[in-house]
Write a protein that holds these residues in place. Structure first.
Motif, short mmCIF file in Angstrom:
data_model
loop_
_atom_site.label_atom_id
_atom_site.label_comp_id
_atom_site.label_asym_id
_atom_site.label_seq_id
_atom_site.Cartn_x
_atom_site.Cartn_y
_atom_site.Cartn_z
N GLU A 280 -26.51 -55.12 -61.01
CA GLU A 280 -27.69 -55.94 -60.71
C GLU A 280 -28.45 -56.31 -61.98
O GLU A 280 -28.99 -57.41 -62.08
CB GLU A 280 -28.60 -55.21 -59.72
N ASP A 281 -28.50 -55.40 -62.93
CA ASP A 281 -29.14 -55.69 -64.21
C ASP A 281 -28.42 -56.82 -64.94
O ASP A 281 -29.04 -57.74 -65.47
CB ASP A 281 -29.17 -54.45 -65.11
N ILE A 282 -27.11 -56.76 -64.95
CA ILE A 282 -26.31 -57.80 -65.62
C ILE A 282 -26.51 -59.13 -64.91
O ILE A 282 -26.59 -60.19 -65.55
CB ILE A 282 -24.82 -57.41 -65.66
N GLU A 283 -26.63 -59.09 -63.59
CA GLU A 283 -26.85 -60.32 -62.83
C GLU A 283 -28.20 -60.96 -63.13
O GLU A 283 -28.39 -62.15 -62.91
CB GLU A 283 -26.69 -60.03 -61.33
N LYS A 284 -29.17 -60.19 -63.65
CA LYS A 284 -30.46 -60.75 -64.08
C LYS A 284 -30.31 -61.53 -65.39
O LYS A 284 -30.98 -62.53 -65.60
CB LYS A 284 -31.47 -59.63 -64.32
N ILE A 285 -29.45 -61.03 -66.26
CA ILE A 285 -29.30 -61.63 -67.60
C ILE A 285 -28.37 -62.83 -67.59
O ILE A 285 -28.59 -63.79 -68.33
CB ILE A 285 -28.81 -60.56 -68.60
N HIS A 286 -27.35 -62.81 -66.77
CA HIS A 286 -26.34 -63.87 -66.79
C HIS A 286 -26.92 -65.28 -66.64
O HIS A 286 -26.58 -66.17 -67.41
CB HIS A 286 -25.27 -63.58 -65.75
N PRO A 287 -27.83 -65.53 -65.70
CA PRO A 287 -28.41 -66.87 -65.59
C PRO A 287 -29.21 -67.27 -66.85
O PRO A 287 -29.25 -68.44 -67.22
CB PRO A 287 -29.33 -66.81 -64.38
N LEU A 288 -29.83 -66.29 -67.48
CA LEU A 288 -30.57 -66.58 -68.71
C LEU A 288 -29.63 -67.05 -69.81
O LEU A 288 -29.95 -67.98 -70.57
CB LEU A 288 -31.34 -65.33 -69.17
N ILE A 289 -28.47 -66.43 -69.89
CA ILE A 289 -27.45 -66.85 -70.86
C ILE A 289 -27.04 -68.29 -70.58
O ILE A 289 -26.98 -69.12 -71.49
CB ILE A 289 -26.23 -65.90 -70.81
N HIS A 290 -26.75 -68.59 -69.32
CA HIS A 290 -26.35 -69.95 -68.94
C HIS A 290 -27.41 -70.98 -69.32
O HIS A 290 -27.08 -72.06 -69.83
CB HIS A 290 -26.06 -70.04 -67.44
N ASN A 291 -28.67 -70.69 -69.07
CA ASN A 291 -29.74 -71.64 -69.40
C ASN A 291 -29.78 -71.94 -70.89
O ASN A 291 -29.97 -73.10 -71.29
CB ASN A 291 -31.10 -71.10 -68.94
N ILE A 292 -29.62 -70.93 -71.72
CA ILE A 292 -29.65 -71.14 -73.17
C ILE A 292 -28.44 -71.93 -73.63
O ILE A 292 -28.57 -72.88 -74.41
CB ILE A 292 -29.74 -69.77 -73.89
N VAL A 293 -27.27 -71.58 -73.11
CA VAL A 293 -26.04 -72.26 -73.50
C VAL A 293 -26.08 -73.73 -73.07
O VAL A 293 -25.64 -74.62 -73.81
CB VAL A 293 -24.81 -71.54 -72.91
N GLU A 294 -26.62 -74.01 -71.87
CA GLU A 294 -26.71 -75.39 -71.40
C GLU A 294 -27.59 -76.26 -72.29
O GLU A 294 -27.43 -77.47 -72.33
CB GLU A 294 -27.23 -75.41 -69.95
N ASN A 295 -28.51 -75.62 -73.03
CA ASN A 295 -29.35 -76.35 -73.98
C ASN A 295 -28.66 -76.52 -75.33
O ASN A 295 -29.26 -77.08 -76.26
CB ASN A 295 -30.69 -75.63 -74.18
N GLY A 296 -27.44 -76.04 -75.44
CA GLY A 296 -26.67 -76.21 -76.67
C GLY A 296 -26.96 -75.18 -77.75
O GLY A 296 -26.57 -75.37 -78.90
N ASP A 297 -27.61 -74.09 -77.38
CA ASP A 297 -27.97 -73.06 -78.36
C ASP A 297 -27.07 -71.84 -78.24
O ASP A 297 -26.47 -71.59 -77.20
CB ASP A 297 -29.41 -72.60 -78.14
N LYS A 298 -27.03 -71.06 -79.32
CA LYS A 298 -26.44 -69.73 -79.28
C LYS A 298 -27.49 -68.79 -78.69
O LYS A 298 -28.68 -68.98 -78.86
CB LYS A 298 -26.07 -69.25 -80.68
N VAL A 299 -27.02 -67.75 -78.02
CA VAL A 299 -27.91 -66.79 -77.38
C VAL A 299 -28.15 -65.62 -78.34
O VAL A 299 -27.21 -64.96 -78.77
CB VAL A 299 -27.30 -66.25 -76.07
N ASP A 300 -29.41 -65.40 -78.69
CA ASP A 300 -29.79 -64.23 -79.47
C ASP A 300 -30.33 -63.17 -78.52
O ASP A 300 -30.87 -63.48 -77.46
CB ASP A 300 -30.88 -64.58 -80.50
#
Length: 116
Positions: free
Chosen positions: A24-44
């Motif tokens: 469930e914790d990982i499922e909280k972070i995964h959408p955040l990763i997608h949002n950043i990647v969709e903006n063309g950025d690397k995820v820090d």
């Protein structure tokens, strides 16, 4: 458990992690990763580990799947911890990814924030 913390940097996921990480914790972070990647950025990442005990079985499996799908999307990772094994884990992450990974002791938290 992962507690997401607010940040002003648009491509940064910042969190305090304690206890065990679950699916469930990982499922909280995964959408955040997608949002950043969709903006063309690397995820820090900025992870502060406090009383961190690792993963439960479903949590590690979920994390491995997310990492496999996004490993080329990751940028810098600051890992702030309190135990020697966490430092070794950060070094292993640095070796196995193209990310720039640095470990900081809890006493170096402000330095980690400046670095990331």
């Amino acid at each position: 458990m992962i507690h997401i913390t607010k940040t002003e940097k648009s491509n940064l996921i910042s969190a305090t992690i304690n206890g065990k990480i679950s699916k469930e914790d990982i499922e909280k972070i995964h959408p955040l990763i997608h949002n950043i990647v969709e903006n063309g950025d690397k995820v820090d990442f900025f992870f502060e580990l406090v009383d961190f005990e690792g993963y439960d079985l479903k949590g590690i499996w979920a994390d491995l799947k997310v990492d496999a799908a996004h490993i080329s999307d990751y940028g810098k990772m600051a890992i702030v911890g309190e135990k020697e094994w966490q430092q070794w884990a950060a070094r292993a992450t640095d070796v196995f990814t193209n990310s720039e990974v640095k470990y900081f002791d809890l006493t170096e938290k402000e330095e980690a924030k400046r670095w990331i």
